[in-house]
Design a protein around this motif. Structure first.
Motif, PDB file in Angstrom:
ATOM      1  N   ALA A 105       0.828  -1.213   0.000  1.00 13.30           N
ATOM      2  CA  ALA A 105       0.000   0.000   0.000  1.00 13.30           C
ATOM      3  C   ALA A 105       0.864   1.265   0.000  1.00 13.30           C
ATOM      4  O   ALA A 105       0.556   2.230  -0.707  1.00 13.30           O
ATOM      5  N   ASP A 106       1.945   1.244   0.761  1.00 14.53           N
ATOM      6  CA  ASP A 106       2.819   2.424   0.821  1.00 14.53           C
ATOM      7  C   ASP A 106       3.636   2.626  -0.452  1.00 14.53           C
ATOM      8  O   ASP A 106       4.161   3.712  -0.680  1.00 14.53           O
ATOM      9  N   ASN A 107       3.742   1.588  -1.267  1.00 14.41           N
ATOM     10  CA  ASN A 107       4.556   1.665  -2.491  1.00 14.41           C
ATOM     11  C   ASN A 107       3.751   1.413  -3.755  1.00 14.41           C
ATOM     12  O   ASN A 107       4.320   1.137  -4.804  1.00 14.41           O
ATOM     13  N   ARG A 108       2.447   1.532  -3.679  1.00 15.78           N
ATOM     14  CA  ARG A 108       1.606   1.203  -4.834  1.00 15.78           C
ATOM     15  C   ARG A 108       1.899   2.087  -6.036  1.00 15.78           C
ATOM     16  O   ARG A 108       1.662   1.692  -7.168  1.00 15.78           O
ATOM     17  N   HIS A 109       2.427   3.288  -5.804  1.00 12.20           N
ATOM     18  CA  HIS A 109       2.763   4.167  -6.927  1.00 12.20           C
ATOM     19  C   HIS A 109       3.939   3.637  -7.740  1.00 12.20           C
ATOM     20  O   HIS A 109       4.186   4.085  -8.839  1.00 12.20           O
ATOM     21  N   ARG A 110       4.640   2.649  -7.208  1.00  9.59           N
ATOM     22  CA  ARG A 110       5.770   2.042  -7.915  1.00  9.59           C
ATOM     23  C   ARG A 110       5.381   0.737  -8.609  1.00  9.59           C
ATOM     24  O   ARG A 110       6.193   0.132  -9.288  1.00  9.59           O
ATOM     25  N   LEU A 111       4.169   0.289  -8.414  1.00 10.73           N
ATOM     26  CA  LEU A 111       3.734  -1.015  -8.911  1.00 10.73           C
ATOM     27  C   LEU A 111       3.019  -0.889 -10.260  1.00 10.73           C
ATOM     28  O   LEU A 111       2.498   0.187 -10.589  1.00 10.73           O
ATOM     29  N   PRO A 112       2.961  -1.980 -11.028  1.00 12.57           N
ATOM     30  CA  PRO A 112       2.251  -1.934 -12.315  1.00 12.57           C
ATOM     31  C   PRO A 112       0.797  -1.493 -12.120  1.00 12.57           C
ATOM     32  O   PRO A 112       0.139  -1.917 -11.173  1.00 12.57           O
ATOM     33  N   GLY A 113       0.363  -0.637 -12.987  1.00 15.18           N
ATOM     34  CA  GLY A 113      -1.020  -0.166 -12.919  1.00 15.18           C
ATOM     35  C   GLY A 113      -1.174   1.114 -12.135  1.00 15.18           C
ATOM     36  O   GLY A 113      -2.260   1.636 -12.006  1.00 15.18           O
ATOM     37  N   GLU A 114      -0.054   1.629 -11.634  1.00 14.08           N
ATOM     38  CA  GLU A 114      -0.144   2.861 -10.851  1.00 14.08           C
ATOM     39  C   GLU A 114      -0.641   4.000 -11.733  1.00 14.08           C
ATOM     40  O   GLU A 114      -0.555   3.961 -12.950  1.00 14.08           O
ATOM     41  N   THR A 115      -1.156   5.016 -11.081  1.00 11.53           N
ATOM     42  CA  THR A 115      -1.605   6.222 -11.771  1.00 11.53           C
ATOM     43  C   THR A 115      -0.939   7.413 -11.092  1.00 11.53           C
ATOM     44  O   THR A 115      -0.426   7.293  -9.979  1.00 11.53           O
ATOM     45  N   PRO A 116      -0.955   8.580 -11.720  1.00 10.96           N
ATOM     46  CA  PRO A 116      -0.375   9.757 -11.058  1.00 10.96           C
ATOM     47  C   PRO A 116      -1.012  10.025  -9.688  1.00 10.96           C
ATOM     48  O   PRO A 116      -0.346  10.503  -8.783  1.00 10.96           O
ATOM     49  N   ALA A 117      -2.295   9.681  -9.517  1.00  2.00           N
ATOM     50  CA  ALA A 117      -2.961   9.903  -8.232  1.00  2.00           C
ATOM     51  C   ALA A 117      -2.323   9.083  -7.122  1.00  2.00           C
ATOM     52  O   ALA A 117      -2.304   9.501  -5.968  1.00  2.00           O
TER      53      ALA A 117
END
Length: 128
Positions: A105-117
């Motif tokens: 959850a803390d690194n979801r922006h680094r995972l596939p499917g991430e969005t700018p949000a």
């Protein structure tokens, strides 16, 4: 007629949305709703909690968050998924699962499917 369990997730996060699409393929009847569209107050879910973690509201209106929500969802399934949910809820495994959930959850922006949000702090994400 009993109400279906409700799975609440971050609809602005591509990783979260894709994860819920996978959950929708499980042998379970559940209604998946982004927290941005959910009737959080009626469901008894604090908005801050919905922003922080996936939440499952079961038929008894109990709230399960994070890894516990995943375990509860699996326990509602048929077949081996139900057993997997029980294992995931076992004390030692539950502690490990929560740690893994928090890490993801803390690194979801680094995972596939991430969005700018996903990269924005929670208070600046759309729907804030």
């Amino acid at each position: 007629m009993r109400e279906l369990p409700v799975l609440i997730y971050d609809g602005d996060c591509g990783f979260c949305t894709r994860s819920v699409r996978l959950a929708d393929r499980l042998p379970v009847r559940v209604r998946s709703v982004p927290w941005q569209e959910a009737e959080l107050e009626r469901l008894g879910v604090p908005e801050q909690r919905a922003r922080r973690e996936v939440v499952l509201v079961d038929e008894s209106r109990r709230l399960h968050g994070g890894a516990a929500a995943v375990a509860a969802l699996l326990r509602h399934c048929r077949g081996p998924w139900r057993f997997a949910g029980r294992v995931l809820a076992a004390p030692v495994v539950r502690t490990l699962a929560e740690g893994v959930y928090r890490l993801v959850a803390d690194n979801r922006h680094r995972l596939p499917g991430e969005t700018p949000a996903c990269q924005l702090p929670p208070e600046r994400r759309p729907g804030s």
